[in-house]
Design a protein around this motif. Structure first.
Motif, PDB file in Angstrom:
ATOM      1  N   ARG A  58       7.044 -11.975  -7.647  1.00 44.77           N
ATOM      2  CA  ARG A  58       5.980 -12.979  -7.695  1.00 44.77           C
ATOM      3  C   ARG A  58       5.486 -13.274  -6.282  1.00 44.77           C
ATOM      4  O   ARG A  58       6.207 -13.832  -5.460  1.00 44.77           O
ATOM      5  CB  ARG A  58       6.479 -14.255  -8.376  1.00 44.77           C
ATOM      6  CG  ARG A  58       6.941 -14.003  -9.796  1.00 44.77           C
ATOM      7  CD  ARG A  58       7.023 -15.276 -10.620  1.00 44.77           C
ATOM      8  NE  ARG A  58       7.458 -14.995 -11.986  1.00 44.77           N
ATOM      9  CZ  ARG A  58       6.676 -14.499 -12.941  1.00 44.77           C
ATOM     10  NH1 ARG A  58       5.412 -14.248 -12.689  1.00 44.77           N
ATOM     11  NH2 ARG A  58       7.157 -14.260 -14.156  1.00 44.77           N
ATOM     12  N   LEU A  59       4.260 -12.865  -6.031  1.00 45.51           N
ATOM     13  CA  LEU A  59       3.636 -13.082  -4.734  1.00 45.51           C
ATOM     14  C   LEU A  59       2.339 -13.854  -4.941  1.00 45.51           C
ATOM     15  O   LEU A  59       1.793 -13.871  -6.051  1.00 45.51           O
ATOM     16  CB  LEU A  59       3.371 -11.732  -4.057  1.00 45.51           C
ATOM     17  CG  LEU A  59       4.635 -10.934  -3.689  1.00 45.51           C
ATOM     18  CD1 LEU A  59       4.278  -9.502  -3.321  1.00 45.51           C
ATOM     19  CD2 LEU A  59       5.388 -11.618  -2.545  1.00 45.51           C
ATOM     20  N   PRO A  60       1.817 -14.501  -3.908  1.00 48.28           N
ATOM     21  CA  PRO A  60       0.652 -15.387  -4.090  1.00 48.28           C
ATOM     22  C   PRO A  60      -0.647 -14.679  -4.437  1.00 48.28           C
ATOM     23  O   PRO A  60      -1.545 -15.281  -5.025  1.00 48.28           O
ATOM     24  CB  PRO A  60       0.545 -16.106  -2.742  1.00 48.28           C
ATOM     25  CG  PRO A  60       1.213 -15.196  -1.767  1.00 48.28           C
ATOM     26  CD  PRO A  60       2.333 -14.560  -2.536  1.00 48.28           C
ATOM     27  N   ASP A  61      -0.757 -13.395  -4.091  1.00 48.14           N
ATOM     28  CA  ASP A  61      -2.028 -12.707  -4.327  1.00 48.14           C
ATOM     29  C   ASP A  61      -1.957 -11.656  -5.436  1.00 48.14           C
ATOM     30  O   ASP A  61      -2.818 -11.607  -6.308  1.00 48.14           O
ATOM     31  CB  ASP A  61      -2.551 -12.079  -3.029  1.00 48.14           C
ATOM     32  CG  ASP A  61      -1.501 -11.233  -2.317  1.00 48.14           C
ATOM     33  OD1 ASP A  61      -0.323 -11.289  -2.707  1.00 48.14           O
ATOM     34  OD2 ASP A  61      -1.872 -10.516  -1.370  1.00 48.14           O
ATOM     35  N   ILE A  62      -0.933 -10.835  -5.418  1.00 47.86           N
ATOM     36  CA  ILE A  62      -0.781  -9.794  -6.445  1.00 47.86           C
ATOM     37  C   ILE A  62       0.689  -9.689  -6.832  1.00 47.86           C
ATOM     38  O   ILE A  62       1.572 -10.073  -6.065  1.00 47.86           O
ATOM     39  CB  ILE A  62      -1.290  -8.416  -5.966  1.00 47.86           C
ATOM     40  CG1 ILE A  62      -0.629  -8.021  -4.650  1.00 47.86           C
ATOM     41  CG2 ILE A  62      -2.797  -8.399  -5.851  1.00 47.86           C
ATOM     42  CD1 ILE A  62      -1.034  -6.644  -4.155  1.00 47.86           C
ATOM     43  N   GLU A  63       0.952  -9.163  -8.025  1.00 45.40           N
ATOM     44  CA  GLU A  63       2.334  -9.013  -8.465  1.00 45.40           C
ATOM     45  C   GLU A  63       3.028  -7.901  -7.684  1.00 45.40           C
ATOM     46  O   GLU A  63       2.400  -6.956  -7.205  1.00 45.40           O
ATOM     47  CB  GLU A  63       2.390  -8.706  -9.968  1.00 45.40           C
ATOM     48  CG  GLU A  63       2.050  -9.895 -10.835  1.00 45.40           C
ATOM     49  CD  GLU A  63       2.260  -9.605 -12.316  1.00 45.40           C
ATOM     50  OE1 GLU A  63       2.265  -8.412 -12.701  1.00 45.40           O
ATOM     51  OE2 GLU A  63       2.419 -10.571 -13.081  1.00 45.40           O
ATOM     52  N   GLY A  64       4.335  -8.029  -7.590  1.00 43.88           N
ATOM     53  CA  GLY A  64       5.120  -7.078  -6.814  1.00 43.88           C
ATOM     54  C   GLY A  64       4.998  -5.643  -7.274  1.00 43.88           C
ATOM     55  O   GLY A  64       5.068  -4.712  -6.457  1.00 43.88           O
ATOM     56  N   ASN A  65       4.816  -5.419  -8.577  1.00 35.37           N
ATOM     57  CA  ASN A  65       4.710  -4.042  -9.057  1.00 35.37           C
ATOM     58  C   ASN A  65       3.467  -3.338  -8.498  1.00 35.37           C
ATOM     59  O   ASN A  65       3.492  -2.133  -8.252  1.00 35.37           O
ATOM     60  CB  ASN A  65       4.716  -3.991 -10.587  1.00 35.37           C
ATOM     61  CG  ASN A  65       3.581  -4.777 -11.211  1.00 35.37           C
ATOM     62  OD1 ASN A  65       3.457  -5.974 -10.987  1.00 35.37           O
ATOM     63  ND2 ASN A  65       2.760  -4.124 -12.003  1.00 35.37           N
ATOM     64  N   MET A  66       2.395  -4.103  -8.264  1.00 30.90           N
ATOM     65  CA  MET A  66       1.208  -3.516  -7.667  1.00 30.90           C
ATOM     66  C   MET A  66       1.447  -3.166  -6.204  1.00 30.90           C
ATOM     67  O   MET A  66       0.930  -2.168  -5.690  1.00 30.90           O
ATOM     68  CB  MET A  66       0.027  -4.477  -7.803  1.00 30.90           C
ATOM     69  CG  MET A  66      -0.318  -4.845  -9.236  1.00 30.90           C
ATOM     70  SD  MET A  66      -0.587  -3.384 -10.285  1.00 30.90           S
ATOM     71  CE  MET A  66      -2.065  -2.693  -9.536  1.00 30.90           C
ATOM     72  N   VAL A  67       2.239  -3.992  -5.541  1.00 30.09           N
ATOM     73  CA  VAL A  67       2.618  -3.693  -4.157  1.00 30.09           C
ATOM     74  C   VAL A  67       3.444  -2.412  -4.114  1.00 30.09           C
ATOM     75  O   VAL A  67       3.226  -1.530  -3.281  1.00 30.09           O
ATOM     76  CB  VAL A  67       3.427  -4.860  -3.552  1.00 30.09           C
ATOM     77  CG1 VAL A  67       3.920  -4.503  -2.149  1.00 30.09           C
ATOM     78  CG2 VAL A  67       2.590  -6.123  -3.512  1.00 30.09           C
ATOM     79  N   VAL A  68       4.390  -2.312  -5.033  1.00 30.78           N
ATOM     80  CA  VAL A  68       5.255  -1.133  -5.084  1.00 30.78           C
ATOM     81  C   VAL A  68       4.433   0.132  -5.309  1.00 30.78           C
ATOM     82  O   VAL A  68       4.687   1.170  -4.686  1.00 30.78           O
ATOM     83  CB  VAL A  68       6.319  -1.283  -6.187  1.00 30.78           C
ATOM     84  CG1 VAL A  68       7.105   0.020  -6.352  1.00 30.78           C
ATOM     85  CG2 VAL A  68       7.264  -2.425  -5.852  1.00 30.78           C
ATOM     86  N   LYS A  69       3.433   0.065  -6.174  1.00 28.96           N
ATOM     87  CA  LYS A  69       2.570   1.225  -6.410  1.00 28.96           C
ATOM     88  C   LYS A  69       1.924   1.701  -5.117  1.00 28.96           C
ATOM     89  O   LYS A  69       1.898   2.899  -4.815  1.00 28.96           O
ATOM     90  CB  LYS A  69       1.480   0.875  -7.428  1.00 28.96           C
ATOM     91  CG  LYS A  69       1.898   0.995  -8.882  1.00 28.96           C
ATOM     92  CD  LYS A  69       0.679   0.841  -9.781  1.00 28.96           C
ATOM     93  CE  LYS A  69       1.034   1.083 -11.242  1.00 28.96           C
ATOM     94  NZ  LYS A  69      -0.153   1.005 -12.116  1.00 28.96           N
ATOM     95  N   LYS A  94       8.129  -4.168 -15.427  1.00 30.42           N
ATOM     96  CA  LYS A  94       7.033  -3.731 -14.562  1.00 30.42           C
ATOM     97  C   LYS A  94       7.558  -3.040 -13.308  1.00 30.42           C
ATOM     98  O   LYS A  94       7.012  -2.011 -12.877  1.00 30.42           O
ATOM     99  CB  LYS A  94       6.160  -4.924 -14.190  1.00 30.42           C
ATOM    100  CG  LYS A  94       5.298  -5.435 -15.331  1.00 30.42           C
ATOM    101  CD  LYS A  94       4.333  -6.518 -14.876  1.00 30.42           C
ATOM    102  CE  LYS A  94       3.385  -6.930 -15.987  1.00 30.42           C
ATOM    103  NZ  LYS A  94       2.413  -7.961 -15.556  1.00 30.42           N
ATOM    104  N   MET A  95       8.599  -3.589 -12.717  1.00 31.57           N
ATOM    105  CA  MET A  95       9.145  -2.974 -11.507  1.00 31.57           C
ATOM    106  C   MET A  95       9.809  -1.634 -11.817  1.00 31.57           C
ATOM    107  O   MET A  95       9.687  -0.671 -11.064  1.00 31.57           O
ATOM    108  CB  MET A  95      10.148  -3.922 -10.844  1.00 31.57           C
ATOM    109  CG  MET A  95       9.498  -5.128 -10.177  1.00 31.57           C
ATOM    110  SD  MET A  95       8.282  -4.660  -8.907  1.00 31.57           S
ATOM    111  CE  MET A  95       8.453  -6.028  -7.750  1.00 31.57           C
TER     112      MET A  95
END
Length: 220
Positions: A58-69, A94-95
């Motif tokens: 849980r991040l303020p702008d996008i979910e962590g799974n999108m970061v991981v991608k 998701k992760m």
């Protein structure tokens, strides 16, 4: 004594948590980087190419799974450890689907966190008990005999995901985008899977997946 690993990046919007992680693991890394949002996390990852990325779901702008991608695509050599404050099946799903190398809860003790990092840095995956149980349940099969049969065939999590995507009638290009493999590699996976399960076509793959609980009829 020189730390065993070169660099780590922690992505979390809570500075106190990052500071706590720093105290716990800084003896393991020569360089410690931090970011407080998904976007800045990706930027830092691209800039520093860290050996390990620790990212909150849980991040303020996008979910962590999108970061991981993004990190998976732009920093293919980085290992990734995901975590969340409370056990969240949605977060684990998701992760896991984007290929993290491990998952722990923020409330795990220091020993568990260090064990996760050391295991991941040795090239293996590490999931805390709650996440591991959920992942097993997610891809578990309808009866024990089938489960042992699948295990004997040594299906990897990547192969299981590809079987599911084949059942959803995804093209090789669509599958390659989702599992981060080339189209040619996906086709090789598809061919090998068909041979191993004795499927001649899509229907055969779907029958296998349904019988073994990899998909449900309502998902098709």
């Amino acid at each position: 004594m020189k730390p065993p690993y070169q660099s780590v990046l922690v992505i979390d919007d809570h500075k106190m948590i990052i500071n706590g992680i720093r105290v716990t693991i800084e003896h393991l890394f020569e360089q410690f980087h931090e970011a407080y949002s998904g976007e800045s996390g990706v930027e830092q990852a691209v800039k520093h190419q860290p050996q390990l990325v620790i990212v909150d779901f849980r991040l303020p702008d996008i979910e962590g799974n999108m970061v991981v991608k993004e990190v998976r695509y732009k920093c293919p050599q980085s290992r990734i450890l995901a975590y969340s404050f409370n056990f969240d099946e949605n977060a684990v799903n998701k992760m896991f689907s984007v290929g993290v190398n491990g998952y722990v809860l923020k409330n795990e003790d220091e020993g568990e966190f260090l064990k996760a990092i050391e295991t991941i840095m040795l090239g293996r995956d590490y999931y805390c008990r709650e996440a591991r149980n959920h992942i097993i349940n997610r891809i578990s099969f309808q009866d024990d005999n089938t489960r042992h049969l699948i295990q004997d065939m040594e299906f990897t999590s990547k192969e299981v995901e590809i079987i599911r995507l084949i059942c959803y009638q995804k093209t090789a290009r669509e599958i390659s985008d989702q599992v981060y493999l080339s189209e040619r590699t996906v086709e090789q996976y598809r061919s090998n899977i068909n041979k191993r399960i004795g499927a001649r076509n899509l229907v055969g793959v779907i029958k296998f997946a349904l019988k073994n609980g990899l998909i449900r009829i309502e998902e098709l």
